[in-house]
Write an enzyme that holds these catalytic residues in place. Structure first.
Site, PDB file in Angstrom:
ATOM      1  N   SER A 143      -6.828  -9.535   6.247  1.00  0.00           N
ATOM      2  CA  SER A 143      -6.329  -9.904   7.579  1.00  0.00           C
ATOM      3  C   SER A 143      -5.681 -11.291   7.622  1.00  0.00           C
ATOM      4  O   SER A 143      -5.852 -12.028   8.601  1.00  0.00           O
ATOM      5  CB  SER A 143      -7.442  -9.782   8.619  1.00  0.00           C
ATOM      6  OG  SER A 143      -7.800  -8.417   8.762  1.00  0.00           O
ATOM      7  N   GLY A 164      -7.686  -5.087   6.906  1.00  0.00           N
ATOM      8  CA  GLY A 164      -7.039  -4.237   7.908  1.00  0.00           C
ATOM      9  C   GLY A 164      -7.638  -4.322   9.302  1.00  0.00           C
ATOM     10  O   GLY A 164      -7.302  -3.526  10.173  1.00  0.00           O
ATOM     11  N   GLU A 218     -11.318 -10.421  -1.677  1.00  0.00           N
ATOM     12  CA  GLU A 218     -11.062  -9.703  -0.420  1.00  0.00           C
ATOM     13  C   GLU A 218     -12.368  -9.111   0.108  1.00  0.00           C
ATOM     14  O   GLU A 218     -12.830  -8.081  -0.405  1.00  0.00           O
ATOM     15  CB  GLU A 218     -10.069  -8.558  -0.662  1.00  0.00           C
ATOM     16  CG  GLU A 218      -8.719  -9.026  -1.156  1.00  0.00           C
ATOM     17  CD  GLU A 218      -7.642  -7.978  -0.879  1.00  0.00           C
ATOM     18  OE1 GLU A 218      -6.746  -8.279  -0.093  1.00  0.00           O
ATOM     19  OE2 GLU A 218      -7.718  -6.871  -1.432  1.00  0.00           O
ATOM     20  N   HIS A 226      -8.203  -2.686  -6.512  1.00  0.00           N
ATOM     21  CA  HIS A 226      -8.232  -2.893  -5.053  1.00  0.00           C
ATOM     22  C   HIS A 226      -9.376  -2.068  -4.447  1.00  0.00           C
ATOM     23  O   HIS A 226      -9.659  -0.963  -4.915  1.00  0.00           O
ATOM     24  CB  HIS A 226      -6.886  -2.492  -4.431  1.00  0.00           C
ATOM     25  CG  HIS A 226      -6.778  -2.902  -2.999  1.00  0.00           C
ATOM     26  ND1 HIS A 226      -7.359  -2.178  -1.979  1.00  0.00           N
ATOM     27  CD2 HIS A 226      -6.200  -3.977  -2.408  1.00  0.00           C
ATOM     28  CE1 HIS A 226      -7.129  -2.797  -0.828  1.00  0.00           C
ATOM     29  NE2 HIS A 226      -6.428  -3.888  -1.066  1.00  0.00           N
ATOM     30  N   LYS A 268       0.856  -1.211   0.000  1.00  0.00           N
ATOM     31  CA  LYS A 268       0.000   0.000   0.000  1.00  0.00           C
ATOM     32  C   LYS A 268       0.882   1.248   0.000  1.00  0.00           C
ATOM     33  O   LYS A 268       1.925   1.252  -0.650  1.00  0.00           O
ATOM     34  CB  LYS A 268      -0.978  -0.053   1.186  1.00  0.00           C
ATOM     35  CG  LYS A 268      -1.740  -1.373   1.212  1.00  0.00           C
ATOM     36  CD  LYS A 268      -2.937  -1.375   2.116  1.00  0.00           C
ATOM     37  CE  LYS A 268      -3.625  -2.741   2.013  1.00  0.00           C
ATOM     38  NZ  LYS A 268      -4.846  -2.829   2.786  1.00  0.00           N
ATOM     39  N   GLY A 290      -1.759  -7.618   3.367  1.00  0.00           N
ATOM     40  CA  GLY A 290      -1.495  -6.197   3.568  1.00  0.00           C
ATOM     41  C   GLY A 290      -0.649  -5.980   4.809  1.00  0.00           C
ATOM     42  O   GLY A 290       0.569  -6.155   4.804  1.00  0.00           O
ATOM     43  N   GLY A 291      -1.312  -5.628   5.918  1.00  0.00           N
ATOM     44  CA  GLY A 291      -0.633  -5.275   7.163  1.00  0.00           C
ATOM     45  C   GLY A 291       0.483  -6.226   7.578  1.00  0.00           C
ATOM     46  O   GLY A 291       1.576  -5.791   7.959  1.00  0.00           O
TER      47      GLY A 291
HETATM   48  P1  PGA Z   1      -4.824  -6.665   5.176  1.00  0.00           P
HETATM   49  O1  PGA Z   1      -4.940  -6.030   3.701  1.00  0.00           O
HETATM   50  O2  PGA Z   1      -4.028  -7.923   5.058  1.00  0.00           O
HETATM   51  O3  PGA Z   1      -4.136  -5.599   5.982  1.00  0.00           O
HETATM   52  O4  PGA Z   1      -6.218  -6.927   5.633  1.00  0.00           O
HETATM   53  C1  PGA Z   1      -5.167  -6.849   2.593  1.00  0.00           C
HETATM   54  C2  PGA Z   1      -5.322  -6.008   1.354  1.00  0.00           C
HETATM   55  O5  PGA Z   1      -5.893  -4.903   1.426  1.00  0.00           O
HETATM   56  O6  PGA Z   1      -4.914  -6.411   0.265  1.00  0.00           O
END
Ligand code: PGA
Length: 255
Positions: free
Chosen positions: A216, A174, A168, A96, A9, A237-238
């Site tokens: 997540s 997130g 997703e 996204h 990101k 992501g995170g």
């Molecule tokens: P996340 O993000 O793993 O932080 O939930 C995933 C993404 O937005 O691709």
């Protein structure tokens, strides 16, 4: 072999991105972990990350977080597929939910970007997913099927063109709280069927498409997703921002 993709990101500076990629690469080499791994930094960090990956002979592949649908021209602020390819980019995240929400990217834009990727032989990672309200109204399957069909409808694939669909659920991104693997599995089954309906060719869908889960994902839950029959990888992501945690995800995924 599952594919694990890091979506960084807009979380890191340029130097921080190269540091992270370095640490991930060194972590994988140290333990000799053989996963299929893609890292998607911001545009501004693609060049130095690409340089490092080349110099170190890393197996990690490079992805971008977005792309414009023309190869060249008067499109201020945009980045073209050809520019990305010049930097060694192989994958592009398309549509996204954060772009659909913040930049008002709609299914038509997602379609144009997907088409541009296929035209220039980049692998699109097409993000689809419902909001919580869609789930409450029980329209989540229809929502995702429509996104898949609009992104890909009318496009043709050359024989070895790969495409990734990332499911997703927007409402868990997130949050640290993923959905149940069985719920993801059901949606992945619906997505696979939508692809078969589009191409009338289940062999092509099996060979050319991978359907991955995002939202997540961490080192503790990744395996429970990958153990499902229709889940071919993860978009992270995170948890990809910490090299140790991301290496732990890849380790768990390759077991
Ligand atoms: P996340 O993000 O793993 O932080 O939930 C995933 C993404 O937005 O691709």
């Amino acid at each position: 072999m599952p594919i694990i993709i890091a979506n960084l990101k807009m979380q890191l500076g340029v130097g921080e991105t190269v540091d992270l990629v370095k640490k991930i690469n060194q972590g994988l080499e140290k333990e000799n972990i053989k996963g299929e791994v893609v890292v998607c930094p911001s545009f501004v960090a693609l060049a130095p990350a690409s340089e490092y990956l080349k110099e170190s002979g890393s197996k990690i592949q490079l992805g971008a977080q977005d792309v414009f649908w023309e190869d060249k021209g008067a499109f201020t602020g945009e980045v073209s597929p050809l520019q990305l390819k010049e930097l060694g980019v192989k994958y592009v995240i398309v549509g996204h939910s954060e772009r659909r929400e913040n930049l008002k990217e709609d299914d038509k834009i997602v379609h144009e970007e997907t088409k541009a990727c296929l035209h220039d032989n980049l692998i699109p990672i097409i993000c689809v997913g419902e909001k919580f309200s869609d789930r409450q109204e029980n329209s989540h399957y229809l929502k995702v099927m429509t996104q898949v069909t609009r992104a890909l409808g009318g496009l043709s694939l050359v024989e070895d063109q790969k495409v990734i669909i990332a499911y997703e659920p927007v409402w868990v991104i997130g949050t640290g709280q993923a959905i149940a693997p069985q719920d993801a599995q059901e949606m992945h089954q619906v997505i696979r069927q939508s692809l078969i309906d589009l191409w009338h060719d289940s062999k092509l869908v099996k060979n050319n498409f991978r359907i991955i889960y995002g939202g997540s994902v961490d080192s503790k839950n990744v395996k429970s997703f990958l153990d499902q029959p229709n889940i071919d990888g993860a978009l992270v992501g995170g948890a990809s921002l910490n090299a140790e945690e991301f290496v732990a995800i890849i380790r768990a995924a390759s077991l």
